[in-house]
Design a protein around this motif. Structure first.
Motif, short mmCIF file in Angstrom:
data_model
loop_
_atom_site.label_atom_id
_atom_site.label_comp_id
_atom_site.label_asym_id
_atom_site.label_seq_id
_atom_site.Cartn_x
_atom_site.Cartn_y
_atom_site.Cartn_z
N ALA A 156 67.18 104.46 22.14
CA ALA A 156 68.43 105.17 21.83
C ALA A 156 68.94 105.94 23.04
O ALA A 156 70.15 106.14 23.20
N SER A 157 68.03 106.39 23.92
CA SER A 157 68.50 107.17 25.06
C SER A 157 68.73 106.30 26.30
O SER A 157 68.94 106.82 27.40
N GLY A 158 68.68 104.99 26.10
CA GLY A 158 69.01 104.10 27.22
C GLY A 158 67.86 103.84 28.18
O GLY A 158 68.06 103.31 29.27
N HIS A 159 66.64 104.22 27.79
CA HIS A 159 65.47 103.95 28.64
C HIS A 159 64.41 103.20 27.84
O HIS A 159 63.28 103.68 27.68
N PRO A 160 64.76 101.99 27.35
CA PRO A 160 63.86 101.31 26.41
C PRO A 160 62.51 100.96 27.00
O PRO A 160 61.53 100.81 26.27
N HIS A 161 62.44 100.83 28.33
CA HIS A 161 61.17 100.39 28.94
C HIS A 161 60.31 101.56 29.42
O HIS A 161 59.29 101.36 30.06
N ARG A 162 60.75 102.78 29.13
CA ARG A 162 60.01 103.95 29.65
C ARG A 162 58.64 104.13 28.98
O ARG A 162 57.66 104.38 29.66
N PRO A 163 58.53 103.97 27.65
CA PRO A 163 57.20 104.20 27.07
C PRO A 163 56.30 102.96 27.10
O PRO A 163 56.77 101.84 26.88
N VAL A 164 55.04 103.16 27.39
CA VAL A 164 54.02 102.14 27.14
C VAL A 164 53.00 102.80 26.21
O VAL A 164 52.51 103.88 26.48
N VAL A 165 52.78 102.13 25.08
CA VAL A 165 52.05 102.76 23.97
C VAL A 165 50.67 102.12 23.83
O VAL A 165 50.54 100.89 23.90
N ASP A 195 53.30 98.38 11.48
CA ASP A 195 53.69 99.22 10.35
C ASP A 195 53.16 100.65 10.55
O ASP A 195 53.91 101.64 10.48
N LEU A 196 51.87 100.77 10.86
CA LEU A 196 51.27 102.10 10.99
C LEU A 196 51.85 102.89 12.17
O LEU A 196 52.02 104.11 12.10
N LEU A 197 52.13 102.18 13.27
CA LEU A 197 52.61 102.89 14.47
C LEU A 197 54.14 102.98 14.50
O LEU A 197 54.71 103.57 15.42
N GLY A 198 54.79 102.39 13.50
CA GLY A 198 56.25 102.49 13.41
C GLY A 198 56.97 101.71 14.50
O GLY A 198 57.96 102.17 15.07
N VAL A 199 56.45 100.50 14.82
CA VAL A 199 57.13 99.65 15.81
C VAL A 199 57.36 98.27 15.18
O VAL A 199 56.84 97.98 14.11
N GLU A 200 58.14 97.43 15.86
CA GLU A 200 58.37 96.07 15.36
C GLU A 200 57.18 95.19 15.79
O GLU A 200 56.53 95.47 16.79
N VAL A 201 56.98 94.10 15.04
CA VAL A 201 55.83 93.24 15.35
C VAL A 201 55.94 92.64 16.76
O VAL A 201 54.94 92.48 17.46
N ASP A 202 57.17 92.33 17.18
CA ASP A 202 57.28 91.75 18.53
C ASP A 202 57.15 92.81 19.63
O ASP A 202 57.24 92.51 20.81
N GLN A 203 56.91 94.07 19.22
CA GLN A 203 56.72 95.14 20.20
C GLN A 203 55.25 95.53 20.34
O GLN A 203 54.93 96.54 20.98
N LEU A 252 50.10 96.57 41.49
CA LEU A 252 50.08 95.27 42.19
C LEU A 252 51.42 94.55 42.14
O LEU A 252 51.82 93.89 43.09
N HIS A 253 52.09 94.64 40.97
CA HIS A 253 53.29 93.83 40.77
C HIS A 253 54.55 94.65 40.49
O HIS A 253 55.65 94.11 40.50
N GLY A 254 54.38 95.91 40.15
CA GLY A 254 55.53 96.70 39.70
C GLY A 254 55.66 96.59 38.19
O GLY A 254 55.22 95.59 37.59
N ALA A 255 56.25 97.61 37.58
CA ALA A 255 56.48 97.59 36.13
C ALA A 255 57.65 96.64 35.84
O ALA A 255 58.27 96.10 36.76
N VAL A 256 57.96 96.47 34.56
CA VAL A 256 59.01 95.51 34.17
C VAL A 256 60.36 95.86 34.82
O VAL A 256 61.16 94.98 35.10
N TRP A 315 56.33 91.28 29.90
CA TRP A 315 55.79 91.61 31.23
C TRP A 315 54.27 91.70 31.18
O TRP A 315 53.56 91.10 31.98
N PHE A 316 53.76 92.43 30.19
CA PHE A 316 52.32 92.65 30.10
C PHE A 316 51.59 91.34 29.81
O PHE A 316 50.59 91.01 30.46
N VAL A 317 52.12 90.58 28.86
CA VAL A 317 51.47 89.33 28.47
C VAL A 317 51.52 88.32 29.63
O VAL A 317 50.57 87.55 29.84
N GLY A 318 52.58 88.38 30.40
CA GLY A 318 52.69 87.50 31.57
C GLY A 318 51.53 87.72 32.53
O GLY A 318 50.92 86.76 33.02
#
Ligand code: PMP
Length: 424
Positions: free
Chosen positions: A240-249, A83-91, A112-116, A275-278
């Motif tokens: 919205a700009s088609g790069h959903p995996h670009r930010p890591v917050v 809520d505070l950071l303006g993201v969904e809970v599954d994010q 080591l593994h590459g990003a998602v 990816w991160f939780v994996g």
């Protein structure tokens, strides 16, 4: 009168006066510290109740927080920070006590593994480079340096990183894999990244298909005025700009509750979280959910966090006001420095005459005032013009902030007068 306009005799008598003031300072035997952005004891006391929490040990769904498991962290706490950071809970996930550790982990997983969305691990690239807006957070740079990632600096503006300069760099160079941004009340410039700049960063074409924005929102709720500036909505803009995996917050409660025993958060697209939780699941069976429950019971909801931050503001805003007052009164007329008046965060950025920042820090040390080393806000500690000093006024009591700033002002004046005297 501006120092640069003084005649050489005026300058030499000015230098003499400032040197006398400096000698008097040294004679006082002060011992003051404006180095790191730490909360003061009074701020830590605001969260003292945490030490007697949690009551009970069951999460809302009955999970026993004392046991293993729950890699993503306690859902109710994630809900509050979503809520505070303006993201969904599954994010968003809630982790251990330090967001810097999460940043380190993220980079190491990328190497080591590459990003998602990587074709291969970053360590298999000939070279990995990162964009670093300057001035910036010294530990970001040290982290990259320790992992052998090259740093390319771009200017930080009051609206966030210089998006046009970045777009130009990333469009043809696939070795540039990412960048840092401290989007809200940046360390140390206090800048707030606008929605427009964030949109430019999420939408710009990048030669690296897996380019990442390391969005370190360490000061998202750390307002120094009544206006609660909202952070740019980076995940939505990226999607919205088609790069959903670009930010890591990244975010944490380090400067909300206890700096050494808070809760860190990681947010991104649902795929980024998976990816991160994996990878996380290989290094941990679960986070400290007792600390999560403790924080949940302490805050209760997002408004609980907001109300708590207003109490921090009441303690630290007067210290920032003192920094402004002393700098304005002592340096204003001489035209020897510029500084920002941040609306939030933990720092004041002081730019002195080129070539004098290290001299100011050295003089301050001689008078018993510890300042962050000159250049610390640049990769490899190298400020090309030797003009930048980071001031961190939160930790000392207000009277010490006043004394330290009076001393800093004297050191700035001595260094500036020396510089102009040598030039004439
Ligand atoms: N990011 C920034 C920009 C910071 O200024 C700090 C603390 N100085 C951190 C991260 C460290 O955060 P944490 O305590 O969560 O590791």
């Amino acid at each position: 009168m501006a120092l640069s306009e003084k005649s050489s005799s005026e300058l030499s008598s000015f230098l003499q006066t400032q040197r006398t003031a400096y000698d008097e300072l040294v004679a006082q035997g002060l011992k003051l510290d404006l180095t790191r952005g730490k909360p003061s004891a009074a701020q830590l006391d605001l969260s003292e109740e945490l030490l007697s929490l949690p009551h009970g040990h069951a999460a809302a769904d009955g999970t026993d927080v004392r046991n293993y498991g729950g890699l993503k962290g306690l859902t109710e706490l994630r809900e509050i920070f979503a809520d505070l950071l303006g993201v969904e809970v599954d994010q968003i996930i809630a982790g251990g006590n330090s967001s810097l550790t999460v940043m380190y982990d993220t980079l190491v997983q990328c190497l080591l593994h590459g990003a998602v969305d990587s074709e291969r691990p970053w360590s298999q690239e000939d070279k990995v480079r990162f964009i670093c807006p300057v001035p910036g957070y010294d530990r970001h740079f040290v982290l990259l340096e320790s992992l052998g990632i090259e740093m390319i600096t771009v200017p930080m503006t009051q609206d966030g990183p210089d998006a046009a300069a970045i777009a130009e760099l990333v469009k043809d160079d696939p070795s540039i894999k990412g960048m840092w941004v401290v989007p809200t009340y940046a360390n140390p410039s206090g800048a707030v990244c606008t929605q427009e700049v964030a949109a430019a960063l999420t939408s710009m074409p990048t030669a690296a298909p897996d380019f990442k924005i390391f969005w370190d929102n360490a000061y998202a709720f750390h307002h120094l005025t009544e206006e609660e500036t909202k952070s740019a909505d980076i995940l939505s803009l990226a999607a919205a700009s088609g790069h959903p995996h670009r930010p890591v917050v990244f975010a944490s409660t380090s400067k909300i509750t206890f700096a050494g025993a808070g809760v860190a958060f990681f947010a991104g697209s649902s795929e980024t979280i998976a990816w991160f939780v994996g990878h996380l699941g290989k290094r941990s069976i679960g986070p400290d959910k007792i600390n999560h429950l403790r924080h949940l019971q302490f805050f209760k909801n997002a408004d609980g966090v907001r109300e708590h931050m207003a109490k921090h503001r009441a303690i630290i805003a007067p210290k920032f006001a003192e920094v402004q007052r002393v700098l304005t009164e002592r340096l204003g007329e001489h035209d020897v420095a510029t500084w920002n008046d941040p609306a939030g965060g933990y720092f004041v950025n002081l730019d002195v005459i080129d070539g004098t920042a290290s001299r100011v820090v050295e003089l301050a040390k001689g008078a018993g005032i510890a300042l962050t080393p000159a250049g610390a806000s640049y990769p490899h500690g190298d400020d090309p013009v030797d003009g930048n000093i980071r001031l961190a006024p939160t930790m000392p009591p207000v009277e010490e902030v006043t004394a330290a700033m009076e001393a800093v002002a004297t050191c700035v004046l001595v260094a500036a007068a020396e510089k102009y005297s040598n030039a004439t």
